[in-house]
Enzyme design. Structure first.
Site, mmCIF file in Angstrom:
data_model
loop_
_atom_site.group_PDB
_atom_site.id
_atom_site.type_symbol
_atom_site.label_atom_id
_atom_site.label_comp_id
_atom_site.label_asym_id
_atom_site.label_seq_id
_atom_site.Cartn_x
_atom_site.Cartn_y
_atom_site.Cartn_z
ATOM 1 N N GLU A 72 -36.004 50.536 67.041
ATOM 2 C CA GLU A 72 -37.028 51.971 66.275
ATOM 3 C C GLU A 72 -36.946 52.838 66.257
ATOM 4 O OE1 GLU A 72 -41.355 52.127 67.705
ATOM 5 O OE2 GLU A 72 -41.231 50.303 66.589
ATOM 6 N N ASP A 133 -37.194 46.146 61.756
ATOM 7 C CA ASP A 133 -38.257 46.890 61.425
ATOM 8 C C ASP A 133 -37.229 48.356 62.034
ATOM 9 O OD1 ASP A 133 -38.361 47.142 63.933
ATOM 10 O OD2 ASP A 133 -39.548 47.778 63.798
#
Length: 386
Positions: A72, A133
């Site tokens: 991330e 993500d």
């Protein structure tokens, strides 16, 4: 050396706004706002770079004792370097990510989600599991950097990441449809699938659908909004949710909690272009923060998503994340109040990232078009500056 064939700055900016309108973006923005966004240094980003990005391209979260980097953090570094039009820094961040998180073969391996200092003092991958993500934002940054900087190799790298995600992390939820798992291991148990609503920005899925038309992305975009609405019965997104084969239910391990993950759901919804046909439905399904802010003096750090009851003072990043959301709902006074809550002093990695997203968007340093393309302020009006 300036290209004398470029029109005068004011005309270039006007044409840029016209192009934004044609792309379905929020183009009714003052010309001087775009001029300010591209004509002044991005102070919050420079502070982030100085504090969190090492010379070799590693993005560090100093809050944890393992001095971790995650897929991330690397993905956000790539995205903001692109928004700031810094290909040199972009390449350094990408090189570190490939070398340390992808075992040197990003064409074959999705990045491990966690790298940092182990118990023996050595720095290495601490958890080889993936986090979708981070991969999603890496793929998006690659695709858009390749398009905006005219580097086909980056576009191909983005396509390769999408192909790996399709194989490892896209599943068909029985009775519901395609969904993106949070990672490639540990999120499917018997007849239960654990999901994270904040991992699915609608505009990013729109871009993937345009680039990979045969993939699941268009359907996933529609299903992601349905999932978000179904998991937020009183308008508050949860950090985690589970599908039991028939309905979305509270995740047994995480509970009905909306906090540091869920805050991004409101952020992504607010940044979605008004021309997206699902934007209204998405915002309507996330009405909780607006109701809470209207009823009391502030937001909350932790929210019971079944009861709509909040506790604890939110971090400064929460205020920044709510700026696009409140703007999309036509609440300038509430947005101004949240803006006043963002300090200029010391912040941790995650708060800084939320400030870059939320305040950067409010400062008009970038927008997303209806089909998910990134529209950085530098892409046209800045090119006309002397």
């Amino acid at each position: 050396m300036r290209d004398t064939s470029v029109p005068a700055p004011a005309l270039a900016r006007r044409r840029f706004l016209q192009a934004l309108a044609a792309a379905g973006a929020a183009a009714a923005l003052p010309l001087d706002a775009w001029a300010q966004a591209c004509g002044t240094p991005w102070r919050e980003w420079r502070t982030f770079v100085d504090r969190h990005i090492e010379p070799d391209g590693r993005v560090v979260d100093h809050l944890n004792t393992d001095l971790r980097s995650t897929s991330e953090s690397q993905s956000y570094g790539l995205f903001f370097a692109l928004v700031d039009n810094d290909p040199v820094l972009f390449d350094r961040i990408l090189a570190w990510t490939r070398r340390h998180l992808c075992r040197g073969r990003a064409d074959l391996n999705l990045p491990a989600w966690l790298w940092g200092r182990a118990a023996d003092g050595q720095f290495r991958v601490l958890d080889p599991n993936t986090a979708s993500d981070g991969e999603l934002w890496i793929a998006y940054a690659l695709l858009e950097a390749g398009r905006l900087w005219k580097r086909p190799g980056l576009v191909e790298a983005g396509r390769q990441t999408l192909a790996l995600m399709r194989t490892a992390e896209i599943v068909e939820l029985p009775g519901f449809g395609p969904m993106l798992l949070p990672g490639n291991r540990g999120f499917v148990q018997a007849d239960r699938w654990t999901l994270n609503p904040s991992y699915l920005p609608l505009f990013v899925l729109r871009r993937f659908a345009a680039v990979d038309a045969r993939g699941p992305w268009a359907r996933l975009a529609e299903r992601s909004v349905a999932m978000t609405r179904a998991s937020a019965p009183v308008g508050f997104a949860p950090d985690w949710i589970a599908w039991n084969g028939k309905a979305f239910v509270v995740d047994a391990g995480k509970g009905a909690l909306g906090s540091y993950d869920a805050i991004r759901c409101y952020l992504w919804a607010g940044m979605t272009d008004p021309a997206d046909p699902l934007r209204r439905s998405l915002l309507d399904g996330l009405s909780g923060p607006l109701s809470m802010l209207r009823a009391q003096t502030g937001f909350a750090e932790k929210i019971d998503t079944r009861l709509g009851v909040g506790t604890g003072a939110p971090s400064p990043g929460f205020a920044a994340a709510l700026l696009p959301y409140l703007s999309a709902l036509g609440q300038p006074a509430l947005a101004k109040a949240q803006l006043a809550r963002i300090p200029t002093g010391t912040l941790n990695y995650y708060d800084r990232a939320l400030v870059l997203f939320g305040k950067g968007w409010m400062d008009r340093r970038y927008r997303f078009s209806a089909d998910g393309r990134l529209l950085p302020a530098w892409s046209s009006p800045c090119s006309a500056r002397p």
